[in-house]
Design a protein around this motif. Sequence first.
Motif, PDB file in Angstrom:
ATOM      1  N   LEU A   1       0.861  -1.175   0.000  1.00 44.03           N
ATOM      2  CA  LEU A   1       0.000   0.000   0.000  1.00 44.03           C
ATOM      3  C   LEU A   1       0.903   1.233   0.000  1.00 44.03           C
ATOM      4  CD1 LEU A   1      -1.659  -2.408   1.304  1.00 44.03           C
ATOM      5  CD2 LEU A   1      -3.035  -0.634   2.395  1.00 44.03           C
ATOM      6  N   LEU A   2       0.824   2.034  -1.029  1.00 48.03           N
ATOM      7  CA  LEU A   2       1.732   3.158  -1.203  1.00 48.03           C
ATOM      8  C   LEU A   2       1.007   4.480  -1.021  1.00 48.03           C
ATOM      9  CD1 LEU A   2       3.649   1.963  -4.403  1.00 48.03           C
ATOM     10  CD2 LEU A   2       4.027   1.310  -2.013  1.00 48.03           C
ATOM     11  N   GLY A   3       1.735   5.436  -0.461  1.00 47.44           N
ATOM     12  CA  GLY A   3       1.212   6.789  -0.346  1.00 47.44           C
ATOM     13  C   GLY A   3       1.491   7.582  -1.610  1.00 47.44           C
ATOM     14  N   ALA A   4       1.228   8.878  -1.554  1.00 43.78           N
ATOM     15  CA  ALA A   4       1.427   9.735  -2.719  1.00 43.78           C
ATOM     16  C   ALA A   4       2.891   9.818  -3.129  1.00 43.78           C
ATOM     17  CB  ALA A   4       0.886  11.130  -2.433  1.00 43.78           C
ATOM     18  N   SER A   5       3.819   9.514  -2.212  1.00 44.69           N
ATOM     19  CA  SER A   5       5.248   9.550  -2.513  1.00 44.69           C
ATOM     20  C   SER A   5       5.713   8.334  -3.290  1.00 44.69           C
ATOM     21  CB  SER A   5       6.051   9.660  -1.208  1.00 44.69           C
ATOM     22  OG  SER A   5       5.875   8.490  -0.420  1.00 44.69           O
ATOM     23  N   GLY A   6       4.847   7.341  -3.447  1.00 43.50           N
ATOM     24  CA  GLY A   6       5.244   6.109  -4.114  1.00 43.50           C
ATOM     25  C   GLY A   6       5.941   5.128  -3.205  1.00 43.50           C
ATOM     26  N   ARG A   7       5.892   5.349  -1.893  1.00 45.82           N
ATOM     27  CA  ARG A   7       6.498   4.454  -0.906  1.00 45.82           C
ATOM     28  C   ARG A   7       5.468   4.121   0.160  1.00 45.82           C
ATOM     29  NH1 ARG A   7      12.117   4.454  -1.017  1.00 45.82           N
ATOM     30  NH2 ARG A   7      12.331   4.159   1.233  1.00 45.82           N
ATOM     31  N   VAL A   8       5.739   3.040   0.893  1.00 45.49           N
ATOM     32  CA  VAL A   8       4.827   2.650   1.961  1.00 45.49           C
ATOM     33  C   VAL A   8       4.848   3.694   3.067  1.00 45.49           C
ATOM     34  CG1 VAL A   8       5.059   0.188   1.477  1.00 45.49           C
ATOM     35  CG2 VAL A   8       6.625   1.270   3.098  1.00 45.49           C
ATOM     36  N   ARG A   9       3.749   3.788   3.806  1.00 45.86           N
ATOM     37  CA  ARG A   9       3.692   4.729   4.927  1.00 45.86           C
ATOM     38  C   ARG A   9       4.371   4.142   6.164  1.00 45.86           C
ATOM     39  NH1 ARG A   9      -2.567   4.890   5.135  1.00 45.86           N
ATOM     40  NH2 ARG A   9      -2.021   2.672   5.007  1.00 45.86           N
ATOM     41  N   SER A  10       4.362   2.809   6.276  1.00 45.84           N
ATOM     42  CA  SER A  10       5.042   2.097   7.361  1.00 45.84           C
ATOM     43  C   SER A  10       5.192   0.648   6.914  1.00 45.84           C
ATOM     44  CB  SER A  10       4.241   2.166   8.667  1.00 45.84           C
ATOM     45  OG  SER A  10       3.084   1.351   8.598  1.00 45.84           O
ATOM     46  N   ASP A  11       5.922  -0.143   7.709  1.00 43.51           N
ATOM     47  CA  ASP A  11       6.106  -1.558   7.375  1.00 43.51           C
ATOM     48  C   ASP A  11       4.795  -2.334   7.394  1.00 43.51           C
ATOM     49  OD1 ASP A  11       9.391  -2.031   8.938  1.00 43.51           O
ATOM     50  OD2 ASP A  11       8.787  -1.122   7.046  1.00 43.51           O
ATOM     51  N   GLU A  12       3.775  -1.805   8.059  1.00 43.18           N
ATOM     52  CA  GLU A  12       2.478  -2.494   8.095  1.00 43.18           C
ATOM     53  C   GLU A  12       1.777  -2.467   6.736  1.00 43.18           C
ATOM     54  OE1 GLU A  12       0.490  -0.406  11.228  1.00 43.18           O
ATOM     55  OE2 GLU A  12       1.181  -1.815  12.770  1.00 43.18           O
TER      56      GLU A  12
END
Length: 303
Positions: free
Chosen positions: A42-53
């Motif tokens: 699940l990626l945020g607007a930055s193209g990276r995950v928000r956390s390891d969860e």
Amino acid sequence: MTVMTHTMLKGSNVPVDAAAVRAVLRWTPGAGVPDVDASALLLGASGRVRSDEDFVFYNQPRHPSGLVRRLPKRSVPEGLTDTIEADLGALDVSVDQVVIAASSDGAAFEQVPDLRILLFDAAFADGEPLAVFDVRPETGEETAIICGELYRRGEGWKFRAVGQGYPTGLIGLATAFGISVDESEAADEDRAYDGTREPDAAGPLPAAVPPPPSAPPGPVPAAATGAGPDAQATVQHQQPSYGYPPPVAPPAAAAGAQQPAYGYPQPAAAPPAYGYPQPAAAAAHAPDPHFALPPQGPQFVRS
């Protein structure tokens, strides 16, 4: 409900009208075919995950929100399946994409025949798929592949056929999207696949360094025990410090020595390194007590 199935090409996209979807990976098993696992990021607007969860995979099969989850594997007439289900309509607005990936266990994807991703409306999971994409490795060495991605577009969602591979496996794919990999759980890479087992939801992340293969009994080299001057070096060279004169080889060795490879110590007769003169031995400047000028010839006698 009549559904038109979109047969997709790499890079193409289709709108998704369903509130919840199932992304099904399907392949043909057989001798020498590695097992395949589905995962989601699940990626945020930055193209990276928000956390390891935000990483849903075999050791963490359900997102804490419960809105993205991995379903048990199934055997169907067409082959084996592994499925990710996502409630798109209920996802937090900070989730911009849901990446659907596949990873192989023990061999590259060139050994996996008929790999494809099928996208279903979760409310009609036994009906016709919304989209189908045949996933083909580009190099054959991939051990993880992004099969497709669900992404927001305006007020709705779309699905894109991706097919981007990683030769570094699930670990390389996860770290590329910002997952912090726990190196202390290396033994998890040796887990057994039976196609039916559902691991603990709170299991550890995959190990960054797989455990080394067992070696036959025998003497342990000094480098492995840390007893040598450099425990990490595979070959111990007597390399001089950069810019300083190399050691002088013994006369017996220097007599028959050939020019060594670049970067290795130079013999005494070799030209100076990098154009700088080498200091001569102190004995070369000492006066010789037996030294005498040669007899002068007639050109020096007065007539």
